[in-house]
Structure formats: C-alpha cells, structure tokens
Motif scaffolding. Structure first.
Motif, PDB file in Angstrom:
ATOM      1  N   VAL A   8      -8.934  20.187 -16.698  1.00 62.83           N
ATOM      2  CA  VAL A   8      -9.109  18.818 -16.230  1.00 62.83           C
ATOM      3  C   VAL A   8     -10.604  18.541 -16.286  1.00 62.83           C
ATOM      4  CG1 VAL A   8      -8.738  17.169 -14.356  1.00 62.83           C
ATOM      5  CG2 VAL A   8      -7.104  19.036 -14.710  1.00 62.83           C
ATOM      6  N   VAL A   9     -11.012  17.673 -17.198  1.00 57.61           N
ATOM      7  CA  VAL A   9     -12.438  17.403 -17.389  1.00 57.61           C
ATOM      8  C   VAL A   9     -12.683  15.904 -17.219  1.00 57.61           C
ATOM      9  CG1 VAL A   9     -12.188  17.254 -19.919  1.00 57.61           C
ATOM     10  CG2 VAL A   9     -14.429  17.722 -18.922  1.00 57.61           C
ATOM     11  N   PHE A  10     -13.789  15.550 -16.567  1.00 60.59           N
ATOM     12  CA  PHE A  10     -14.008  14.142 -16.252  1.00 60.59           C
ATOM     13  C   PHE A  10     -15.492  13.840 -16.076  1.00 60.59           C
ATOM     14  CE2 PHE A  10     -14.044  16.335 -12.254  1.00 60.59           C
ATOM     15  CZ  PHE A  10     -15.014  15.672 -11.510  1.00 60.59           C
ATOM     16  N   TYR A  11     -15.793  12.557 -16.199  1.00 58.22           N
ATOM     17  CA  TYR A  11     -17.082  12.021 -15.767  1.00 58.22           C
ATOM     18  C   TYR A  11     -16.778  10.969 -14.716  1.00 58.22           C
ATOM     19  CZ  TYR A  11     -21.280   9.162 -15.613  1.00 58.22           C
ATOM     20  OH  TYR A  11     -22.366   8.460 -15.184  1.00 58.22           O
ATOM     21  N   SER A  12     -17.502  11.008 -13.603  1.00 60.46           N
ATOM     22  CA  SER A  12     -17.273  10.056 -12.519  1.00 60.46           C
ATOM     23  C   SER A  12     -18.600   9.504 -12.040  1.00 60.46           C
ATOM     24  CB  SER A  12     -16.533  10.744 -11.371  1.00 60.46           C
ATOM     25  OG  SER A  12     -16.120   9.811 -10.402  1.00 60.46           O
ATOM     26  N   ARG A  13     -18.689   8.210 -11.969  1.00 56.22           N
ATOM     27  CA  ARG A  13     -19.943   7.567 -11.546  1.00 56.22           C
ATOM     28  C   ARG A  13     -19.974   7.328 -10.038  1.00 56.22           C
ATOM     29  NH1 ARG A  13     -23.627   4.165 -14.418  1.00 56.22           N
ATOM     30  NH2 ARG A  13     -25.547   4.208 -13.222  1.00 56.22           N
ATOM     31  N   HIS A  14     -18.857   6.826  -9.498  1.00 53.19           N
ATOM     32  CA  HIS A  14     -18.835   6.469  -8.078  1.00 53.19           C
ATOM     33  C   HIS A  14     -17.777   7.225  -7.275  1.00 53.19           C
ATOM     34  CE1 HIS A  14     -21.692   3.279  -8.889  1.00 53.19           C
ATOM     35  NE2 HIS A  14     -20.912   2.820  -9.844  1.00 53.19           N
ATOM     36  N   GLY A  15     -17.074   8.160  -7.914  1.00 55.79           N
ATOM     37  CA  GLY A  15     -16.152   8.998  -7.165  1.00 55.79           C
ATOM     38  C   GLY A  15     -14.678   8.788  -7.449  1.00 55.79           C
ATOM     39  N   SER A  16     -14.315   7.650  -8.034  1.00 56.32           N
ATOM     40  CA  SER A  16     -12.899   7.366  -8.276  1.00 56.32           C
ATOM     41  C   SER A  16     -12.278   8.341  -9.266  1.00 56.32           C
ATOM     42  CB  SER A  16     -12.721   5.932  -8.811  1.00 56.32           C
ATOM     43  OG  SER A  16     -13.175   4.988  -7.884  1.00 56.32           O
ATOM     44  N   VAL A  17     -12.934   8.573 -10.385  1.00 54.54           N
ATOM     45  CA  VAL A  17     -12.382   9.449 -11.422  1.00 54.54           C
ATOM     46  C   VAL A  17     -12.348  10.895 -10.915  1.00 54.54           C
ATOM     47  CG1 VAL A  17     -12.568  10.199 -13.822  1.00 54.54           C
ATOM     48  CG2 VAL A  17     -13.173   7.865 -13.212  1.00 54.54           C
ATOM     49  N   ALA A  18     -13.327  11.288 -10.116  1.00 54.54           N
ATOM     50  CA  ALA A  18     -13.327  12.626  -9.527  1.00 54.54           C
ATOM     51  C   ALA A  18     -12.127  12.804  -8.603  1.00 54.54           C
ATOM     52  CB  ALA A  18     -14.621  12.870  -8.758  1.00 54.54           C
ATOM     53  N   ALA A  19     -11.807  11.782  -7.821  1.00 53.19           N
ATOM     54  CA  ALA A  19     -10.640  11.855  -6.934  1.00 53.19           C
ATOM     55  C   ALA A  19      -9.360  11.957  -7.750  1.00 53.19           C
ATOM     56  CB  ALA A  19     -10.599  10.633  -6.027  1.00 53.19           C
ATOM     57  N   MET A  20      -9.271  11.227  -8.851  1.00 53.80           N
ATOM     58  CA  MET A  20      -8.099  11.308  -9.719  1.00 53.80           C
ATOM     59  C   MET A  20      -7.958  12.713 -10.290  1.00 53.80           C
ATOM     60  SD  MET A  20      -8.504   7.685 -11.737  1.00 53.80           S
ATOM     61  CE  MET A  20      -6.896   7.714 -12.528  1.00 53.80           C
ATOM     62  N   ALA A  21      -9.074  13.291 -10.724  1.00 51.35           N
ATOM     63  CA  ALA A  21      -9.057  14.643 -11.297  1.00 51.35           C
ATOM     64  C   ALA A  21      -8.511  15.649 -10.289  1.00 51.35           C
ATOM     65  CB  ALA A  21     -10.463  15.038 -11.750  1.00 51.35           C
ATOM     66  N   LYS A  22      -8.907  15.507  -9.025  1.00 47.03           N
ATOM     67  CA  LYS A  22      -8.440  16.425  -7.981  1.00 47.03           C
ATOM     68  C   LYS A  22      -6.912  16.369  -7.858  1.00 47.03           C
ATOM     69  CE  LYS A  22      -8.587  15.315  -3.637  1.00 47.03           C
ATOM     70  NZ  LYS A  22      -9.049  14.949  -2.280  1.00 47.03           N
ATOM     71  N   HIS A  23      -6.359  15.160  -7.889  1.00 43.43           N
ATOM     72  CA  HIS A  23      -4.905  15.019  -7.730  1.00 43.43           C
ATOM     73  C   HIS A  23      -4.154  15.420  -9.002  1.00 43.43           C
ATOM     74  CE1 HIS A  23      -4.811  13.443  -3.691  1.00 43.43           C
ATOM     75  NE2 HIS A  23      -5.849  12.678  -3.993  1.00 43.43           N
TER      76      HIS A  23
END
Length: 200
Positions: A8-23
């Motif tokens: 699961v690889v991601f770039y997140s600017r404000h935290g939304s995509v990081a939260a999605m990656a966690k789930h």
C-alpha cells in the motif's frame, strides 16, 4: 505457499490519503497469510535537490523500488491535482522502468484510491491516471464492485474505479463510515485476488 505481500503506497498532503491507506491495509490484513507493507512517498523535487529528509519524521517509511518488486498486489493512492495524480506519485511510477523492462509486476493485481477537495475535483480521473502506467506494467486492475452496498449509499467518496474520499477542507476531518468500509473492502479484495493469482 509463502505469504501474499500487499504493498500500500501513497502520497498524502493533508492526511486524508494516509487515513485511507491505513484502512486499506486493515482490510488486506483480514485475508489469511497476507503480509501488508505500507509506504509513503516523499515530496517531489523539480530542481533535483532533496526536499525531504532521508527518513520521514513520522508515519510510514518511504517507498523504494524493491517494495514494488517484492509485492504480489498493489494499492496506490494520491490526492487529486487537477484531475491527475500528484507529482510524487508520478515521480515514483516513472522510476519503475527497470522492473517494467523485466516484467516483474505483470499479472499482479493493482487498485487505486484518491481524495479530492470538491465533489467534481477529479476523483475518478486521478485513479485512471495511476491506472495507465500500471497497465503498461501488465498489472490487472481491480476496481470496486457495486456488491459493496456502501458504494451506493455514500454521499461522499466511492466510485467503481477505486475508493475515494471527499475532503472539503484542507484540514483532515476524518473519513465517513461508508468511506472506511469501502477502503477496507478494497484492501480485502486486492489481497484476495493477489492470493488467488499467486496460487495459480
């Protein structure tokens, strides 16, 4: 059979995509004999100078090419910038040419996830922009089928191309219940598909 490795690889600017990656990772972990590796991407540099620390101050380690090489299935996420993936995601994908030449991602499943700050901010196009280079790698794209009832019920994120999040504020305020369910369903699906393909 050895464990199925999901990246699961991601770039997140404000935290939304990081939260999605966690789930998404949480959903993938529901599948027995699955190993989930979560990696973030550093800020992109247009001057070829290092703009981020070699090791992130917080969160997950930075993604490296070997993380792609070692995966059996891939989930890749980005905020939507003008209906396309963010520069750090494009930069990482551009660096995968060596494994494209050797076909190391061919016949492995992939999915995408995205976040945008408006309802018509390019959620689906962002996922499609990430899909194209992975199709060139020979990966098998796995969308999000409507058997997931939250895809119909959601008033925020969704799409059959992959799970999305509607982030109306630059400050992360949390995912909706439907978005969380869809993230976890997508993670589980990619792990199930990767396991089946690995067995085959």
């Amino acid at each position: 059979m050895s464990a199925t490795n999901i990246l699961v690889v991601f770039y997140s600017r404000h935290g939304s995509v990081a939260a999605m990656a966690k789930h998404i990772a949480r959903g993938a972990q529901r599948v027995p004999n699955t190993n989930v590796v979560v990696r973030q991407l550093a800020e992109a540099s247009f001057s070829h100078e290092q703009t981020s620390a070699a090791i992130p101050d917080d969160g997950y380690p930075y993604c490296e090419l070997d993380d792609f090489v070692n995966c059996d299935g891939l989930a890749i996420g980005s905020p939507s910038y003008f209906g396309s993936m963010a520069a750090p995601v494009k930069l990482m994908l551009d660096q995968t040419s060596p494994i494209w030449m050797s076909g190391q991602l061919a016949d492995k499943p992939a999915c995408g996830f995205a976040s945008a700050s408006t309802m018509h901010g390019g959620h689906e196009m962002t996922i499609q922009s990430m899909m194209i280079p992975l199709l060139h790698h020979g990966m098998i794209w796995a969308g999000l089928p409507y058997k997931n009832r939250d895809l119909i019920a959601t008033a925020t994120g969704g799409t059959p191309y992959g799970v999305t999040h509607f982030a109306p504020h630059t400050q992360y305020t949390g995912l909706s219940d439907e978005e969380i369910n869809l993230c976890e369903a997508q993670g589980q699906r990619i792990a199930e598909l990767a396991t089946k393909l690995k067995k085959a």
